[in-house]
Motif scaffolding. Structure first.
Motif, PDB file in Angstrom:
ATOM      1  N   SER A  22       0.852  -1.181   0.000  1.00  0.00           N
ATOM      2  CA  SER A  22       0.000   0.000   0.000  1.00  0.00           C
ATOM      3  C   SER A  22       0.887   1.230   0.000  1.00  0.00           C
ATOM      4  O   SER A  22       2.105   1.142   0.011  1.00  0.00           O
ATOM      5  CB  SER A  22      -0.917   0.002   1.234  1.00  0.00           C
ATOM      6  N   ALA A  23       0.273   2.395  -0.016  1.00  0.00           N
ATOM      7  CA  ALA A  23       1.038   3.633  -0.026  1.00  0.00           C
ATOM      8  C   ALA A  23       1.898   3.728   1.216  1.00  0.00           C
ATOM      9  O   ALA A  23       1.571   3.180   2.269  1.00  0.00           O
ATOM     10  CB  ALA A  23       0.091   4.826  -0.117  1.00  0.00           C
ATOM     11  N   GLY A  24       3.033   4.444   1.079  1.00  0.00           N
ATOM     12  CA  GLY A  24       3.938   4.587   2.209  1.00  0.00           C
ATOM     13  C   GLY A  24       3.439   5.605   3.195  1.00  0.00           C
ATOM     14  O   GLY A  24       3.951   6.726   3.285  1.00  0.00           O
ATOM     15  N   GLU A  34       2.682  13.629   5.133  1.00  0.00           N
ATOM     16  CA  GLU A  34       3.683  12.745   5.719  1.00  0.00           C
ATOM     17  C   GLU A  34       3.893  11.476   4.897  1.00  0.00           C
ATOM     18  O   GLU A  34       4.802  10.697   5.174  1.00  0.00           O
ATOM     19  CB  GLU A  34       3.266  12.347   7.148  1.00  0.00           C
ATOM     20  N   ASP A  35       3.026  11.285   3.888  1.00  0.00           N
ATOM     21  CA  ASP A  35       3.143  10.065   3.089  1.00  0.00           C
ATOM     22  C   ASP A  35       4.443  10.068   2.281  1.00  0.00           C
ATOM     23  O   ASP A  35       4.981  11.126   1.935  1.00  0.00           O
ATOM     24  CB  ASP A  35       1.955   9.926   2.129  1.00  0.00           C
ATOM     25  N   LEU A  36       4.922   8.852   1.974  1.00  0.00           N
ATOM     26  CA  LEU A  36       6.145   8.690   1.189  1.00  0.00           C
ATOM     27  C   LEU A  36       5.858   7.705   0.063  1.00  0.00           C
ATOM     28  O   LEU A  36       5.496   6.556   0.309  1.00  0.00           O
ATOM     29  CB  LEU A  36       7.284   8.163   2.071  1.00  0.00           C
ATOM     30  N   HIS A  37       5.975   8.187  -1.169  1.00  0.00           N
ATOM     31  CA  HIS A  37       5.753   7.302  -2.306  1.00  0.00           C
ATOM     32  C   HIS A  37       6.769   6.157  -2.307  1.00  0.00           C
ATOM     33  O   HIS A  37       7.952   6.355  -2.032  1.00  0.00           O
ATOM     34  CB  HIS A  37       5.884   8.061  -3.632  1.00  0.00           C
ATOM     35  N   MET A  38       6.294   4.967  -2.635  1.00  0.00           N
ATOM     36  CA  MET A  38       7.197   3.864  -2.929  1.00  0.00           C
ATOM     37  C   MET A  38       7.589   3.939  -4.398  1.00  0.00           C
ATOM     38  O   MET A  38       6.844   4.472  -5.216  1.00  0.00           O
ATOM     39  CB  MET A  38       6.517   2.518  -2.640  1.00  0.00           C
ATOM     40  N   LEU A  39       8.775   3.397  -4.722  1.00  0.00           N
ATOM     41  CA  LEU A  39       9.264   3.423  -6.095  1.00  0.00           C
ATOM     42  C   LEU A  39       9.562   2.013  -6.583  1.00  0.00           C
ATOM     43  O   LEU A  39      10.175   1.214  -5.872  1.00  0.00           O
ATOM     44  CB  LEU A  39      10.535   4.274  -6.213  1.00  0.00           C
ATOM     45  N   GLN A  67      12.575   5.260  -0.630  1.00  0.00           N
ATOM     46  CA  GLN A  67      11.417   4.950  -1.462  1.00  0.00           C
ATOM     47  C   GLN A  67      11.595   3.616  -2.183  1.00  0.00           C
ATOM     48  O   GLN A  67      10.640   2.847  -2.332  1.00  0.00           O
ATOM     49  CB  GLN A  67      11.185   6.079  -2.460  1.00  0.00           C
ATOM     50  N   LEU A  68      12.811   3.335  -2.653  1.00  0.00           N
ATOM     51  CA  LEU A  68      13.060   2.058  -3.322  1.00  0.00           C
ATOM     52  C   LEU A  68      12.920   0.893  -2.346  1.00  0.00           C
ATOM     53  O   LEU A  68      12.323  -0.140  -2.665  1.00  0.00           O
ATOM     54  CB  LEU A  68      14.456   2.059  -3.947  1.00  0.00           C
ATOM     55  N   GLN A 116       5.864   5.488  -9.348  1.00  0.00           N
ATOM     56  CA  GLN A 116       5.438   5.851  -8.000  1.00  0.00           C
ATOM     57  C   GLN A 116       4.239   4.991  -7.635  1.00  0.00           C
ATOM     58  O   GLN A 116       3.241   4.994  -8.344  1.00  0.00           O
ATOM     59  CB  GLN A 116       5.062   7.332  -7.923  1.00  0.00           C
ATOM     60  N   ILE A 117       4.352   4.249  -6.565  1.00  0.00           N
ATOM     61  CA  ILE A 117       3.293   3.321  -6.167  1.00  0.00           C
ATOM     62  C   ILE A 117       2.522   3.929  -5.006  1.00  0.00           C
ATOM     63  O   ILE A 117       3.110   4.381  -4.014  1.00  0.00           O
ATOM     64  CB  ILE A 117       3.873   1.950  -5.770  1.00  0.00           C
ATOM     65  N   GLY A 118       1.210   3.904  -5.119  1.00  0.00           N
ATOM     66  CA  GLY A 118       0.354   4.426  -4.067  1.00  0.00           C
ATOM     67  C   GLY A 118      -0.026   5.877  -4.309  1.00  0.00           C
ATOM     68  O   GLY A 118       0.606   6.583  -5.098  1.00  0.00           O
ATOM     69  N   ARG A 119      -1.070   6.302  -3.636  1.00  0.00           N
ATOM     70  CA  ARG A 119      -1.532   7.689  -3.751  1.00  0.00           C
ATOM     71  C   ARG A 119      -1.146   8.440  -2.491  1.00  0.00           C
ATOM     72  O   ARG A 119      -1.415   8.005  -1.382  1.00  0.00           O
ATOM     73  CB  ARG A 119      -3.055   7.738  -3.944  1.00  0.00           C
ATOM     74  N   LYS A 120      -0.531   9.558  -2.686  1.00  0.00           N
ATOM     75  CA  LYS A 120      -0.084  10.362  -1.550  1.00  0.00           C
ATOM     76  C   LYS A 120      -1.243  11.222  -1.077  1.00  0.00           C
ATOM     77  O   LYS A 120      -1.630  12.195  -1.722  1.00  0.00           O
ATOM     78  CB  LYS A 120       1.100  11.225  -1.970  1.00  0.00           C
TER      79      LYS A 120
END
Length: 711
Positions: free
Chosen positions: A50-52, A133-138, A74-75, A125-129
């Motif tokens: 899920s989103a970070g 404070e959210d952090l996109h996953m890559l 993010q990676l 970019q995985i997930g919706r910010k």
């Protein structure tokens, strides 16, 4: 006192320590503040599916973390397994290359259908910010390269998505890879998530890649490469080869020489991954070495250059800078004693570079011995255990080395140097010792074990930890087996084993790297010690009835299987020694239990080979059998390669699978006796030529705490 705020955004991964207020090993966090005690207060991110989004807050000691850039965080966040995150972090060359990937770089990814090559097309970019404070996953969109001579045409279907941990090799490519066809074919897409495409990758690398060279520039580059005088390469060197289209592949030199029909020196290279069109060690119809299928590449040696992943650029005017060793996966010995590595897990855990025990300052004798004794031997399981009230610090250090090897597959040099310091003698810390000297100190002084061997000579008994072969060369043939050497040595020295040992380490008739009595020795995989036991029933060499005599002078007799021990019943003893050539022999009466009948069937007592220590030019390596399958052999070298020079750098240990040794040793004894060792595969030849000590175990009689001396 309130925590002081951190001005700059700081991400980190937890690398050690127990779970504390939300953080555990492998977690990704962002530091929000720092306490006066140096602890980090921060947010813990979820990831993988899920989103970070921050899941919770927590506190962690700074020394238990490893700093990350936002991009690295993010990676790693897209890697769902915390263990895989830490494993990737401990491969700095690979992780650094992944962080710097550019569009159209060639990578090899781990997939359910095997290792598959492809081109990086997009950073995703995985997930919706949803919150600040959210952090996109890559992750990476990868377009696979097919088995033919071209790339697949674009399809409307989305490209498969991979995390950083799915990438097992990065190959900087100069052009579309048309010159090599890689094994494994197409595959379907993976499960999709909410993703946002970053159409180009402008900021992923520190500098732009040379991905857009013209054909003329590329041909000039290759012409220069092929005409450059080759550096000194030898068997075991890690090299890279650039194909006609600029694709770079990596491997290890397994053979050097001039193939039939050629006039210059070529190299036989075992590649890191399978490539269509390559072989299993054959070139045309001749076998030069043995490896897995589609991994053997044969090229002129001028096409090879040292593996750039392990070579530091330097200039004549610069002073060499210390090379920082790669980060080491932290280890806490809190889960009890690890069992020997099972056969099913050995290859995945152990095979590769930076595996096994890392060498440092003449430590090869110790590293090879420890790996041989403790990686897979069932008999030596749990011998580090002692009652808590009698345990010494050095025993704890040894246990951590063993557990780390069995759980993580890698022990850093610092751990072994600490152990060498605790051994006490200055020479153990800096000098190269003989394995038998270290093994005696290990079992006697560190583990406080009783002698592993109880030997009887005439009416006296003595203990020993290893068995040294002493004999006259004429007593056995030119290509002896370990069985023949042991029997001849015991007979000529009037020695017997008082009982079947749990572990038998047989040292060959050679002394360091300066002298060896035999150019080659054939390993005995199952050592029969029945005829070497004191006061134990033995069968007649001729008729199989109860033996009452043995004869040393019959040992080399060409008509009676030379090199094999000879014992006879009274009738056969008389008949054999009526021959004119044996009338002057002096058979010796055996001690036979009084209650044993003459026609009693004598049970055989067998020891199983589990490791071999070898020496070549003062350097020790080892072969280890990691399971019951005949092909389950590993080759370990604690200093297979080095990054940096002698003063600045570190050694790179390596473990290789060696199934060809199983093929060789599975031959009948008659075939082995006629074998030509010089024509054997390289690692097999090395074992036959360089063997120093053979290690045997009795699985039915494991060593245990009951074998410890009173401290």
């Amino acid at each position: 006192m309130e925590p002081k705020s951190l001005v700059k955004e700081k991400f980190f991964i937890v690398i050690r320590g127990k779970s504390r207020k939300g953080f555990c090993r492998g977690c990704i966090g962002r530091a929000e503040a720092e306490t006066p005690q140096g602890e980090l207060v921060g947010l813990l991110y979820s990831g993988g599916s899920s989103a970070g989004s921050p899941k919770s807050g927590g506190v962690v000691r700074r020394e238990d973390t490893y700093p990350l850039t936002r991009h690295q965080a993010q990676l790693l966040l897209f890697v769902s397994s915390s263990a895989k995150r830490l494993e990737l972090l401990c491969n700095p060359q690979l992780f650094s290359a992944i962080c710097e990937l550019s569009q159209d770089d060639l990578v090899v990814v781990r997939h359910k259908k095997g290792h598959m090559p492809g081109l990086v097309k997009n950073l995703m970019q995985i997930g919706r910010k949803e919150g600040k404070e959210d952090l996109h996953m890559l992750g990476f969109e990868v377009e696979f390269v097919d088995n033919g001579h071209s790339l697949p045409t674009k399809k409307p279907a989305p490209l498969p998505l991979f995390s950083a941990a799915d990438i097992v090799q990065v190959v900087p490519s100069y052009s579309v890879p048309l010159g090599l066809q890689w094994k494994d074919g197409q595959c379907g897409g993976l499960n999709r998530r909410a993703v946002t495409r970053i159409n180009s990758l402008p900021n992923m690398g520190k500098t732009a890649r040379q991905a857009k060279e013209s054909p003329i520039e590329r041909s000039v580059f290759q012409s220069q490469h092929s005409s450059t005088p080759p550096v000194l390469l030898e068997v075991g060197s890690m090299v890279e080869v650039v194909s006609n289209t600029g694709v770079k592949v990596y491997g290890v030199v397994q053979w050097l020489g001039v193939p039939a029909g050629k006039h210059v020196e070529w190299a036989g290279i075992e590649l890191d991954f399978e490539v269509n069109g390559c072989s299993d060690g054959k070139y045309e119809s001749q076998r030069y070495f043995t490896c897995r299928g589609n991994r053997a590449l044969f090229v002129p040696i001028t096409k090879c250059s040292p593996d750039s992943r392990f070579v530091q650029p330097s200039s004549g005017t610069e002073t060499p800078k210390p090379i920082e060793a790669p980060p080491v996966l932290p280890f806490e010995d809190s889960e009890g004693d690890a069992p020997p590595i099972p056969e099913s897990e050995a290859l995945s855990l152990l095979v590769g570079k930076m595996k096994g025990i890392q060498g440092h300052i003449n430590s090869c004798y110790l590293d090879a011995s420890l790996f041989s004794l403790f990686s897979s031997a069932v008999t030596l399981d749990n011998i580090c255990q002692k009652p808590a009230d009698t345990e010494q610090p050095i025993t704890c250090t040894l246990r951590k080395i063993v557990n780390r090897l069995r759980r993580q597959g890698f022990v850093p040099a610092e751990s072994v140097m600490n152990f060498r310091t605790q051994l006490g003698c200055d020479t153990f810390q800096t000098d190269e010792k003989d394995p038998e000297e270290f093994i005696t100190v290990l079992f006697q002084k560190v583990l406080h074990m009783e002698p592993l061997l109880k030997l009887r000579s005439s009416e006296t008994s003595q203990g020993a930890y290893t068995f040294q072969i002493f004999l006259e060369k004429e007593q056995v043939g030119q290509l002896p087996t370990v069985q023949q050497l042991l029997e001849a040595s015991c007979l000529s020295g009037d020695l017997k084993f008082e009982e079947v040992p749990s572990c038998l380490m047989v040292q060959m008739p050679r002394f360091g790297n300066k002298y060896k009595m035999f150019s080659h020795i054939i390993p005995t995989t199952e050592l029969d010690i029945t005829d070497l036991l004191y006061n134990s029933p033995r069968e007649c060499f001729i008729c199989g009835h109860l033996a009452e005599y043995e004869c040393l002078q019959c040992l080399p007799d060409r008509k009676l299987q030379p090199g094999r021990i000879k014992q006879y019943c009274p009738t056969c003893n008389t008949q054999v020694h009526t021959h004119p050539s044996r009338q002057l022999h002096s058979p010796k009466a055996l001690a036979v239990p009084a209650d044993v009948a003459a026609d009693t069937s004598v049970p055989r007592h067998m020891m199983q080979l589990f490791a071999v220590l070898c020496i070549q030019t003062s350097h020790y390596v080892s072969f280890v059998k990691y399971g019951p399958d005949p092909h389950s052999w590993l080759f370990f070298d604690c200093m297979a390669d080095r990054r940096g020079d002698d003063n600045h750098g570190y050694n790179i240990p390596e473990i290789k699978a060696c199934p060809e040794l199983g093929d060789f040793l599975s031959q009948p004894e008659e075939e082995l006796a006629r074998a030509n060792p010089t024509q054997a595969p390289e690692l097999v030849r090395r074992l036959l030529c360089d063997s120093y000590m053979f290690l045997y175990q009795n699985p039915a009689k494991p060593l245990s705490k009951s074998n410890h001396q009173e401290s």
